[in-house]
Design an enzyme around this catalytic site. Structure first.
Site, mmCIF file in Angstrom:
data_model
loop_
_atom_site.group_PDB
_atom_site.id
_atom_site.type_symbol
_atom_site.label_atom_id
_atom_site.label_comp_id
_atom_site.label_asym_id
_atom_site.label_seq_id
_atom_site.Cartn_x
_atom_site.Cartn_y
_atom_site.Cartn_z
ATOM 1 N N HIS A 56 0.883 -1.172 0.000
ATOM 2 C CA HIS A 56 0.000 0.000 0.000
ATOM 3 C C HIS A 56 0.919 1.220 0.000
ATOM 4 O O HIS A 56 1.988 1.181 0.627
ATOM 5 C CB HIS A 56 -0.816 0.133 1.292
ATOM 6 C CG HIS A 56 -1.748 -0.982 1.608
ATOM 7 N ND1 HIS A 56 -1.350 -2.132 2.230
ATOM 8 C CD2 HIS A 56 -3.089 -1.098 1.432
ATOM 9 C CE1 HIS A 56 -2.395 -2.906 2.418
ATOM 10 N NE2 HIS A 56 -3.469 -2.315 1.942
ATOM 11 N N ASP A 86 2.493 2.018 3.300
ATOM 12 C CA ASP A 86 3.444 1.059 3.900
ATOM 13 C C ASP A 86 4.884 1.443 3.596
ATOM 14 O O ASP A 86 5.799 1.004 4.277
ATOM 15 C CB ASP A 86 3.291 -0.363 3.318
ATOM 16 C CG ASP A 86 1.895 -0.903 3.414
ATOM 17 O OD1 ASP A 86 1.188 -0.535 4.355
ATOM 18 O OD2 ASP A 86 1.518 -1.704 2.524
HETATM 19 C C1 XUL Z 1 -7.689 -6.567 4.512
HETATM 20 C C2 XUL Z 1 -6.891 -6.966 3.340
HETATM 21 C C3 XUL Z 1 -6.036 -5.902 2.731
HETATM 22 C C4 XUL Z 1 -5.972 -5.954 1.241
HETATM 23 C C5 XUL Z 1 -5.209 -4.818 0.604
HETATM 24 O O1 XUL Z 1 -8.452 -7.575 5.029
HETATM 25 O O2 XUL Z 1 -6.917 -8.094 2.933
HETATM 26 O O3 XUL Z 1 -4.761 -6.025 3.284
HETATM 27 O O4 XUL Z 1 -5.393 -7.151 0.800
HETATM 28 O O5 XUL Z 1 -5.678 -3.570 0.990
#
Ligand code: XUL
Ligand code: CO
Length: 438
Positions: free
Chosen positions: A101, A104
């Site tokens: 993300h 991150d």
């Molecule tokens: C939350 C989840 C996230 C997504 C990406 O449950 O799975 O980490 O994979 O935003």
């Protein structure tokens, strides 16, 4: 480069194992399975968030992990340390991909313009580490759920200014992903849902989400990103009702908003089971809707009703999912992402290696068992045999669209039709599967 993991040698394949457990017993990247190397079948990725951006806190307790890059502010020095440690880890592990993300991998931004410049700085560092290590980006995404501005959602927020802020954040994350050669871009609707209909206009919110995703698809084409856009379904958590409940809900939503050719799905094992489905059900559902994209391979715990994000450790559970994926031709741009986190007591640097080694070996074992099932052929033949009537001229004519309900009714009457049911032979097939995975 980082020194955090320096006492750990690159993880090697050793079928007999090693006393410290830091080797693969099954995952042998170059081993050919059904015509291609394991590495290319599994396309495994390490995620940045649970491993490098989460300190091991939970709702009752403080951070537990004491990683040097997590002890103070998220400033330039700690962010550089985090990225370097992550690439050092992934390189020693030998996974080919990573996922992230925006938040991150960057310093904490003060405002939107600051977000743009800090993300650009992070991109430079990611790009250098990718070049040095050869590790590739499976997918990028934007965190549209952590900051308090997104309390009431991003695209589905009652405030169009927040929708607009989210649009800026996604544009930046999508373009960064594109420049880094990312193979997919994921949208998980973290807070795209609601708590109460007392304050929620669901019709409006779904229209907003449809509009937002259309904007993302348009921008993808504008910048020439040729990876897949993926929606990650989840039924609840953090909101009580999430709009992207499961694969079937997402498929219906995409059709309503004209997006069925623009988006596929990123299926998460733990989200499938939270939705009351099996993992294989969600894969079959994606395949049936031409929407299969990628997988987050973290499992839940049958006794706990939330998203525990555990590493897969039972290959038998993954044989049928793997058979379905292989039968459909395998991943194109997708892969298996470990959206997994350590248990909070696993505080040693070694624990992160043991966790991923176990997960990677489990997937490799499932792949080998799926190969056995496919090569044996009996299970799949038995399934096809159930539908053999549809191969007859009569069956094909019905499906061709050239018969009416009246034609069928007349035919049935004329022959005074009285067909008998056939056994589904489920127990026989369960025994056969057990025999094959011995
Ligand atoms: C939350 C989840 C996230 C997504 C990406 O449950 O799975 O980490 O994979 O935003
Ligand atoms: Co996920």
């Amino acid at each position: 480069m980082s020194t955090y993991f320096e006492d750990i040698s690159p993880i090697q394949f050793a079928s007999e194992g090693s006393p410290d457990g830091l080797s693969f017993r099954v995952y042998d990247a170059d081993r050919i399975v059904l015509g291609k190397p394991m590495r290319d079948h599994l396309r495994m990725a390490v995620c940045m968030w649970h491993n490098f951006a989460w300190g091991g806190h939970d709702i009752f307790g403080d951070p537990a992990f004491e990683r040097p890059w997590l002890t103070g502010q998220w400033d330039e020095a700690s962010n550089a340390m985090r990225i370097d440690a992550a690439f050092d880890f992934i390189k020693r592990l030998g996974a080919p991909f990573y996922t992230f993300h925006d938040l991150d991998v960057m310093e904490t931004p003060d405002d939107l313009r600051d977000h743009a410049s800090k993300l650009a700085k992070a991109e430079d560092r990611l790009s250098s580490r990718m070049e040095e290590t050869g590790i590739k980006l499976l997918w990028g995404t934007a965190n549209l759920f952590g900051h308090r501005r997104y309390l009431a959602g991003a695209a589905t927020n009652p405030d169009p200014e927040i929708f607009t802020y989210a649009a800026a954040q996604v544009r930046l994350a999508l373009e960064t992903t594109h420049r880094l050669g990312g193979e997919n871009y994921v949208l998980w609707g973290g807070r795209e849902g609601y708590e109460s209909l007392l304050n929620t206009d669901m019709t409006r919110e779904l229209d907003q989400l449809g509009r937002f995703l259309n904007l993302v698809a348009e921008h993808k084409h504008k910048i020439g990103f040729d990876g897949l856009l993926l929606i990650e379904p989840k039924p609840q958590e953090p909101t009580k009702h999430q709009y992207d409940y499961d694969v079937a809900t997402v498929a219906g939503f995409l059709r309503k908003y004209g997006l069925e050719n623009e988006f596929a799905v990123n299926i998460e094992t733990n989200h499938a089971t939270l939705a009351g489905h099996s993992f294989e059900h969600e894969i079959a559902s994606a395949l049936a809707n031409d929407a299969f994209g990628s997988i987050d391979i973290n499992r839940g715990d049958p006794q706990l009703g939330w998203d525990t994000d555990q590493y897969p450790n039972n290959a038998l559970d993954l044989v049928l999912p793997m058979v379905l994926i292989l039968e459909a031709g395998g991943f194109t741009t997708g892969g298996f992402n470990f959206d997994t986190k350590l248990r909070r007591q696993s505080i040693d640097p070694h624990d992160m290696f043991h966790a991923h080694i176990g997960g990677m070996d489990t997937l490799a074992r499932a792949l080998l068992l799926a190969e056995k099932v496919i090569e044996d052929g009996r299970l799949l033949e038995a399934r096809d045999e159930r539908y053999s009537g549809w191969q007859t001229e009569k069956g094909q004519e019905i499906m061709s669209g050239n018969t009416s309900l009246q034609d069928l009714a007349d035919d049935a009457m004329e022959r005074n039709l009285s067909p008998s049911p056939a056994s589904g032979r489920q127990e026989r097939l369960e025994n056969l599967l057990n025999e094959l995975v011995q």
